[in-house]
Write a protein that holds these residues in place. Sequence first.
Motif: not given
Length: 370
Positions: A1-9, A11-15, A22-27, A31-33
Amino acid sequence: MSVIADLKKTPLYEYYRENQVKLVDFGGWALPIQFTGIIEEHAAVRNDAGLFDVSHMGEIWVEGSEATSYLNRLMTNNIAAIKENQAQYNAICKENGGTLDDLIVFKLSQESYLVTPNAANTDKVFDWMNQHLGEEEVTIKNDSAEMGLLALQGPKAAVILNKLTSEDLDDIKPYHFKAHATVADIENVLISRTGYTGEDGFELYLDVDKVEELWEKILSVGTEEGLKPCGLGSRDTLRLEAGLSLYGHELSEDISPIEGGIGFAVKIKKSDAFIGQQELKRQRSEGIERCIRGFELVDKGIAREDYPIYSEDGKEIGYVTSGTKSPTLNKSIGLAMVDYPYSQLGTTIYVGVRKKKVAANIIATPFYKR
């Protein structure tokens, strides 16, 4: 989760967190796959409708009395030909013809344009635009952090959006838009009839603080039309079926718009000279050594990005830029950069899938058309 938390977010991140998406690192963005499944979401867009969070995309305002001529110096398409409330697909190139980005330009007036670069390229494009600002009466503002973007795509997109706005959507033709619209009681929404799926649909630009509210309202009124929230996975399979080039795959700083399959957006003869024009003119007149082409596997297998392409006599002649098993067509399809002599329709090529060479045919794109 810490890796995701460090990514740009977005406005729907809290949603996403509240709904355990589940979110992934997209550039560099979280964001969700997928929400319920790529195949299911893909089918929803083809048959009904899907809603995408694309708030990671960039928004740059260009304003001033010389905004038109300034943009025409940077873009490959003819900015001077755009009418008010019309959008235009474009490329922005380096001097050697390599593609810095492909993007859409919206004309609000003769002195006001919205430029929408790809997320990973926003800072690069903004810097490039500033570097090439001469003495024109132009101001450039990167508004990406203040604006969000939702894409409502599919044959029932208009039906769903009609429930939330009094705007006459029939008046908004493909690649046109209405600025300062009200949607779901949210003001100053730009409604654009554009998208990246091969279906009818709309992209909604709005204040970043209103994105989650609009997302939930669209989902709530779209349930009976089969609307589903969609992630990056189906966005990619949909655009590939539609034969749409994607930056970082079919386009890059080493691939020109002509090589990358978007030569229709290059207007060599427009009145304003643009950066990269001479090299693109040379490619048009002398021909290119390689190009993007669509292919369909004849034998079993799935072509993936970077798999090598071979000729019938075993010569390596290119590589896969995008590939998938088409959910709509139930066929293995892909786009590839191939040496020009092997690019003619009907040519048999071979894709290096693991340790096998799988036969495929060069075919016309789009693979799917509504």
